[in-house]
Scaffold this active site. Structure first.
Site, PDB file in Angstrom:
ATOM      1  N   HIS A  18      21.770 -59.688  14.459  1.00  0.00           N
ATOM      2  CA  HIS A  18      22.324 -59.498  13.110  1.00  0.00           C
ATOM      3  C   HIS A  18      23.841 -59.354  13.181  1.00  0.00           C
ATOM      4  O   HIS A  18      24.580 -59.941  12.381  1.00  0.00           O
ATOM      5  CB  HIS A  18      21.773 -58.221  12.470  1.00  0.00           C
ATOM      6  CG  HIS A  18      20.309 -58.232  12.152  1.00  0.00           C
ATOM      7  ND1 HIS A  18      19.459 -57.229  12.540  1.00  0.00           N
ATOM      8  CD2 HIS A  18      19.546 -59.115  11.453  1.00  0.00           C
ATOM      9  CE1 HIS A  18      18.234 -57.473  12.099  1.00  0.00           C
ATOM     10  NE2 HIS A  18      18.257 -58.621  11.440  1.00  0.00           N
ATOM     11  N   LYS A  42       6.985 -55.943   4.726  1.00  0.00           N
ATOM     12  CA  LYS A  42       7.337 -55.421   6.051  1.00  0.00           C
ATOM     13  C   LYS A  42       7.393 -53.893   6.030  1.00  0.00           C
ATOM     14  O   LYS A  42       8.357 -53.324   5.521  1.00  0.00           O
ATOM     15  CB  LYS A  42       8.733 -55.938   6.465  1.00  0.00           C
ATOM     16  CG  LYS A  42       8.783 -57.363   6.934  1.00  0.00           C
ATOM     17  CD  LYS A  42      10.166 -57.626   7.525  1.00  0.00           C
ATOM     18  CE  LYS A  42      10.417 -59.076   7.856  1.00  0.00           C
ATOM     19  NZ  LYS A  42      11.791 -59.304   8.306  1.00  0.00           N
ATOM     20  N   ARG A  96      16.996 -68.442  13.816  1.00  0.00           N
ATOM     21  CA  ARG A  96      16.673 -68.390  15.239  1.00  0.00           C
ATOM     22  C   ARG A  96      15.810 -69.602  15.574  1.00  0.00           C
ATOM     23  O   ARG A  96      16.173 -70.721  15.318  1.00  0.00           O
ATOM     24  CB  ARG A  96      15.930 -67.088  15.573  1.00  0.00           C
ATOM     25  CG  ARG A  96      16.792 -65.880  15.629  1.00  0.00           C
ATOM     26  CD  ARG A  96      15.972 -64.616  15.560  1.00  0.00           C
ATOM     27  NE  ARG A  96      15.305 -64.539  14.271  1.00  0.00           N
ATOM     28  CZ  ARG A  96      14.693 -63.468  13.778  1.00  0.00           C
ATOM     29  NH1 ARG A  96      14.629 -62.391  14.503  1.00  0.00           N
ATOM     30  NH2 ARG A  96      14.136 -63.475  12.602  1.00  0.00           N
ATOM     31  N   SER A 134      13.949 -57.636  15.220  1.00  0.00           N
ATOM     32  CA  SER A 134      13.721 -56.192  15.048  1.00  0.00           C
ATOM     33  C   SER A 134      12.292 -55.810  15.433  1.00  0.00           C
ATOM     34  O   SER A 134      12.077 -54.771  16.061  1.00  0.00           O
ATOM     35  CB  SER A 134      13.993 -55.788  13.601  1.00  0.00           C
ATOM     36  OG  SER A 134      15.324 -56.063  13.260  1.00  0.00           O
TER      37      SER A 134
HETATM   38  P1  ADP Z   1      14.055 -59.608  11.534  1.00  0.00           P
HETATM   39  O1  ADP Z   1      13.446 -60.958  11.311  1.00  0.00           O
HETATM   40  O2  ADP Z   1      14.630 -59.406  12.901  1.00  0.00           O
HETATM   41  O3  ADP Z   1      13.182 -58.458  11.059  1.00  0.00           O
HETATM   42  P2  ADP Z   1      15.644 -59.418   9.083  1.00  0.00           P
HETATM   43  O4  ADP Z   1      14.544 -59.557   8.134  1.00  0.00           O
HETATM   44  O5  ADP Z   1      16.427 -58.170   9.005  1.00  0.00           O
HETATM   45  O6  ADP Z   1      15.306 -59.558  10.620  1.00  0.00           O
HETATM   46  O7  ADP Z   1      16.585 -60.698   8.978  1.00  0.00           O
HETATM   47  C1  ADP Z   1      17.705 -60.834   8.171  1.00  0.00           C
HETATM   48  C2  ADP Z   1      18.352 -62.148   8.466  1.00  0.00           C
HETATM   49  O8  ADP Z   1      18.917 -62.108   9.767  1.00  0.00           O
HETATM   50  C3  ADP Z   1      17.421 -63.368   8.458  1.00  0.00           C
HETATM   51  O9  ADP Z   1      18.137 -64.485   7.984  1.00  0.00           O
HETATM   52  C4  ADP Z   1      17.094 -63.546   9.915  1.00  0.00           C
HETATM   53  O10 ADP Z   1      16.738 -64.883  10.216  1.00  0.00           O
HETATM   54  C5  ADP Z   1      18.425 -63.179  10.533  1.00  0.00           C
HETATM   55  N1  ADP Z   1      18.288 -62.760  11.910  1.00  0.00           N
HETATM   56  C6  ADP Z   1      17.486 -61.797  12.408  1.00  0.00           C
HETATM   57  N2  ADP Z   1      17.613 -61.712  13.749  1.00  0.00           N
HETATM   58  C7  ADP Z   1      18.509 -62.670  14.113  1.00  0.00           C
HETATM   59  C8  ADP Z   1      19.044 -63.134  15.358  1.00  0.00           C
HETATM   60  N3  ADP Z   1      18.648 -62.608  16.515  1.00  0.00           N
HETATM   61  N4  ADP Z   1      19.952 -64.135  15.324  1.00  0.00           N
HETATM   62  C9  ADP Z   1      20.315 -64.693  14.154  1.00  0.00           C
HETATM   63  N5  ADP Z   1      19.838 -64.333  12.958  1.00  0.00           N
HETATM   64  C10 ADP Z   1      18.950 -63.334  12.921  1.00  0.00           C
END
Ligand code: ADP
Length: 172
Positions: A18, A42, A96, A134
């Site tokens: 993030h 979630k 990703r 996460s």
């Molecule tokens: P997660 O899928 O890890 O629970 P979130 O729902 O908080 O994460 O994701 C918020 C945004 O950040 C989404 O667009 C997700 O694709 C992106 N994101 C999450 N982890 C990464 C990462 N390792 N690299 C790039 N983008 C990410």
């Protein structure tokens, strides 16, 4: 006119993946809002306030002057409404593996259907963070696995604390 982008997510908790998107995103826009969005699908480990505090702490300690153009907020309604109410013309998302693609594609199209004024912009993950999610981090940490290097140090401490509290609750 200022370009304001909103980067929504669960951030439960914020990871280095993030953070990579935030660091690169803030260079592209005048203002970046990191939005802790409530997602009923979630179940969360950290409260929204805890997540906001962790993000704020990481931005303050790791981003220097650019951190001044980042705001951390939370919202439990429809993202497109938040964007419009905050004059944000951009939704920033990270991509990703291919597995992210279908969901992100659907969401971007749905948001576009609701408003043509708001564009979704995707940044490819930094190669180091391809598998950083996460959920995986929480799973590893819950069994005592090291997540060092995948999340900022302050977040790793909060994870250890949270799971220690949970273990105490179970023992009581
Ligand atoms: P997660 O899928 O890890 O629970 P979130 O729902 O908080 O994460 O994701 C918020 C945004 O950040 C989404 O667009 C997700 O694709 C992106 N994101 C999450 N982890 C990464 C990462 N390792 N690299 C790039 N983008 C990410």
């Amino acid at each position: 006119m200022k370009t304001i982008a909103v980067y929504p997510g669960s951030f439960d908790p914020i990871t280095n993946g993030h953070l990579d998107i935030i660091e690169r995103g803030v260079k592209m826009f005048d203002e970046l809002i990191v939005l802790v969005a409530f997602n009923p699908k979630k179940p969360a480990l950290f409260t929204v306030t805890e997540r906001q505090e962790m993000i704020h702490g990481v931005i303050t300690s790791q981003l220097g002057a650019e951190g001044g153009r980042i705001r951390v907020d939370s919202y439990s309604g429809l993202l497109i409404n938040y964007a419009q109410d905050n004059n944000a013309g951009i939704i920033l998302r990270g991509l990703r593996a291919v597995s992210d693609f279908e969901y992100e594609f659907q969401m971007a199209l749905m948001n576009r259907k609701m408003s043509r004024e708001v564009e979704t912009v995707f940044l490819m993950t930094g190669y180091k963070w391809f598998y950083t999610a996460s959920n995986m981090i929480k799973e590893a940490a819950s069994f005592g696995g090291s997540v060092s290097g995948l999340v900022p140090e302050s977040v790793e401490k909060e994870l250890l604390k949270k799971y220690a509290e949970k273990r105490e609750d179970v023992c009581l």
